[in-house]
Design a protein around this motif. Structure first.
Motif, PDB file in Angstrom:
ATOM      1  N   ALA A 185      -1.436   1.515  10.929  1.00 44.91           N
ATOM      2  CA  ALA A 185      -2.413   1.226  11.655  1.00 44.91           C
ATOM      3  C   ALA A 185      -2.940  -0.389  11.618  1.00 44.91           C
ATOM      4  CB  ALA A 185      -3.853   1.901  11.684  1.00 44.91           C
ATOM      5  N   ASP A 186      -2.920  -0.761  10.287  1.00 44.11           N
ATOM      6  CA  ASP A 186      -3.383  -2.109   9.973  1.00 44.11           C
ATOM      7  C   ASP A 186      -2.291  -3.298  10.694  1.00 44.11           C
ATOM      8  OD1 ASP A 186      -5.236  -1.168   8.332  1.00 44.11           O
ATOM      9  OD2 ASP A 186      -4.384  -1.512   6.334  1.00 44.11           O
ATOM     10  N   VAL A 187      -1.063  -2.971  10.578  1.00 42.23           N
ATOM     11  CA  VAL A 187      -0.120  -3.506  11.227  1.00 42.23           C
ATOM     12  C   VAL A 187      -0.250  -3.649  12.750  1.00 42.23           C
ATOM     13  CG1 VAL A 187       2.485  -3.891  11.692  1.00 42.23           C
ATOM     14  CG2 VAL A 187       1.864  -3.483   9.489  1.00 42.23           C
ATOM     15  N   LYS A 188      -0.286  -2.427  13.414  1.00 40.39           N
ATOM     16  CA  LYS A 188      -0.699  -2.767  14.630  1.00 40.39           C
ATOM     17  C   LYS A 188      -2.101  -3.456  15.144  1.00 40.39           C
ATOM     18  CE  LYS A 188       1.528   1.811  15.924  1.00 40.39           C
ATOM     19  NZ  LYS A 188       1.360   3.077  16.613  1.00 40.39           N
ATOM     20  N   LYS A 189      -3.104  -3.243  14.421  1.00 38.89           N
ATOM     21  CA  LYS A 189      -4.281  -4.005  14.584  1.00 38.89           C
ATOM     22  C   LYS A 189      -3.891  -5.572  14.419  1.00 38.89           C
ATOM     23  CE  LYS A 189      -7.722  -0.751  12.876  1.00 38.89           C
ATOM     24  NZ  LYS A 189      -8.638  -0.702  11.652  1.00 38.89           N
ATOM     25  N   ASP A 190      -3.177  -6.032  13.555  1.00 43.58           N
ATOM     26  CA  ASP A 190      -2.845  -7.196  13.415  1.00 43.58           C
ATOM     27  C   ASP A 190      -2.004  -7.651  14.490  1.00 43.58           C
ATOM     28  OD1 ASP A 190      -2.597  -9.844  11.851  1.00 43.58           O
ATOM     29  OD2 ASP A 190      -0.486  -9.325  11.849  1.00 43.58           O
ATOM     30  N   LYS A 244       0.877  -1.232   0.184  1.00 42.41           N
ATOM     31  CA  LYS A 244       0.000  -0.005   0.091  1.00 42.41           C
ATOM     32  C   LYS A 244       0.866   1.338   0.015  1.00 42.41           C
ATOM     33  CE  LYS A 244      -4.155  -0.129   2.440  1.00 42.41           C
ATOM     34  NZ  LYS A 244      -4.832   0.088   3.692  1.00 42.41           N
ATOM     35  N   ILE A 245       1.983   1.121   0.648  1.00 44.68           N
ATOM     36  CA  ILE A 245       2.817   2.289   1.123  1.00 44.68           C
ATOM     37  C   ILE A 245       3.803   2.644  -0.521  1.00 44.68           C
ATOM     38  CG2 ILE A 245       4.956   3.027   2.045  1.00 44.68           C
ATOM     39  CD1 ILE A 245       4.123   1.642   4.538  1.00 44.68           C
ATOM     40  N   VAL A 246       3.961   1.398  -0.969  1.00 43.78           N
ATOM     41  CA  VAL A 246       4.698   1.594  -2.336  1.00 43.78           C
ATOM     42  C   VAL A 246       3.751   2.303  -3.295  1.00 43.78           C
ATOM     43  CG1 VAL A 246       5.712   0.261  -4.309  1.00 43.78           C
ATOM     44  CG2 VAL A 246       6.516  -0.323  -1.962  1.00 43.78           C
ATOM     45  N   LYS A 247       2.466   1.574  -3.329  1.00 47.63           N
ATOM     46  CA  LYS A 247       1.586   2.091  -4.298  1.00 47.63           C
ATOM     47  C   LYS A 247       1.240   3.844  -4.357  1.00 47.63           C
ATOM     48  CE  LYS A 247      -1.010  -1.973  -5.664  1.00 47.63           C
ATOM     49  NZ  LYS A 247      -2.267  -2.639  -5.651  1.00 47.63           N
ATOM     50  N   ALA A 248       1.212   4.193  -2.934  1.00 45.60           N
ATOM     51  CA  ALA A 248       1.003   5.478  -2.635  1.00 45.60           C
ATOM     52  C   ALA A 248       2.420   6.397  -3.138  1.00 45.60           C
ATOM     53  CB  ALA A 248       0.823   5.874  -1.240  1.00 45.60           C
ATOM     54  N   GLU A 249       3.615   6.050  -2.895  1.00 46.98           N
ATOM     55  CA  GLU A 249       4.635   6.651  -3.286  1.00 46.98           C
ATOM     56  C   GLU A 249       4.835   6.782  -4.604  1.00 46.98           C
ATOM     57  OE1 GLU A 249       7.903   4.571  -1.081  1.00 46.98           O
ATOM     58  OE2 GLU A 249       7.236   5.731   0.815  1.00 46.98           O
ATOM     59  N   THR A 296       0.004  10.097   0.509  1.00 45.12           N
ATOM     60  CA  THR A 296       0.743   9.333   0.536  1.00 45.12           C
ATOM     61  C   THR A 296       1.090   9.131   2.345  1.00 45.12           C
ATOM     62  OG1 THR A 296       2.131   9.954  -1.396  1.00 45.12           O
ATOM     63  CG2 THR A 296       3.407   8.738   0.369  1.00 45.12           C
ATOM     64  N   THR A 297       1.220  10.202   3.006  1.00 46.33           N
ATOM     65  CA  THR A 297       1.321  10.215   4.339  1.00 46.33           C
ATOM     66  C   THR A 297       0.140   9.440   5.079  1.00 46.33           C
ATOM     67  OG1 THR A 297       2.346  12.276   4.180  1.00 46.33           O
ATOM     68  CG2 THR A 297       1.358  11.587   6.509  1.00 46.33           C
ATOM     69  N   GLU A 298      -1.182   9.647   4.283  1.00 46.66           N
ATOM     70  CA  GLU A 298      -2.244   9.054   5.035  1.00 46.66           C
ATOM     71  C   GLU A 298      -2.283   7.567   4.727  1.00 46.66           C
ATOM     72  OE1 GLU A 298      -7.235   9.242   4.063  1.00 46.66           O
ATOM     73  OE2 GLU A 298      -5.914   9.733   2.389  1.00 46.66           O
ATOM     74  N   LYS A 299      -1.868   7.146   3.666  1.00 48.65           N
ATOM     75  CA  LYS A 299      -1.573   5.534   3.081  1.00 48.65           C
ATOM     76  C   LYS A 299      -0.765   4.988   4.150  1.00 48.65           C
ATOM     77  CE  LYS A 299      -4.719   5.518  -0.170  1.00 48.65           C
ATOM     78  NZ  LYS A 299      -5.757   4.740  -0.179  1.00 48.65           N
TER      79      LYS A 299
END
Length: 159
Positions: A151-156, A39-44, A142-145
């Motif tokens: 947040a997804d990693v923390k939830k997991d 997701k981060i890569v796509k945003a960048e 990008t910052t939002e993504k």
């Protein structure tokens, strides 16, 4: 030239981003982390594309403004030359009147050229402001993504 350069730079960013995700220093521990990184890569990559487009718009605006300024200046110079020629071929008795008319023509030509230059500069500033806005919005997205991915990693991890 600027368009080619911008495309190459965008391609460099895109390939370097993909190259980094292909061989990470640490393998993602979970599928969630892998998705977050993706997701981060796509945003960048999207941000790099927006930046390249904005830079391209800026270079086009500068080139167009340069052309308009040169054309207006050349046109003013032609009108001034015509006015000077009119004075030169005027009768000696009418030289004073022709000189006054020529001065008026020259002043009008200068005014028109100055207006054209001012409009071209204003257009460039407008495009620059829009490009800056586009870049800022892309950076914010990008910052939002990145925040969403974290947040997804923390939830997991909390599971």
């Amino acid at each position: 030239m600027n368009k080619v350069l911008a495309t190459l730079i965008a391609g460099l960013f895109a390939t370097s981003v993909y190259a980094q995700t292909a061989t990470p220093a640490m393998a993602p521990a979970t599928k969630v982390e892998a998705k977050a990184n993706e997701k981060i890569v796509k945003a960048e990559v999207a941000e790099a594309k927006v930046d390249a487009k904005a830079d391209e718009k800026m270079s086009k605006a500068h080139a167009k403004a340069g052309e308009k300024k040169a054309k207006a200046t050349a046109k003013a110079a032609d009108k001034k030359a015509d006015a000077a020629a009119d004075v030169a071929k005027a009768d000696p008795a009418d030289k004073m009147k022709a000189g006054a008319k020529a001065d008026e023509k020259m002043a009008k030509a200068d005014l028109k050229a100055e207006k054209t230059v001012a409009k071209a500069d204003a257009k460039v500033e407008k495009v620059a402001a829009e490009a800056k806005k586009d870049k800022t919005i892309a950076a914010a997205k990008t910052t939002e993504k990145k925040a969403e991915a974290a947040a997804d990693v923390k939830k997991d991890a909390a599971k």
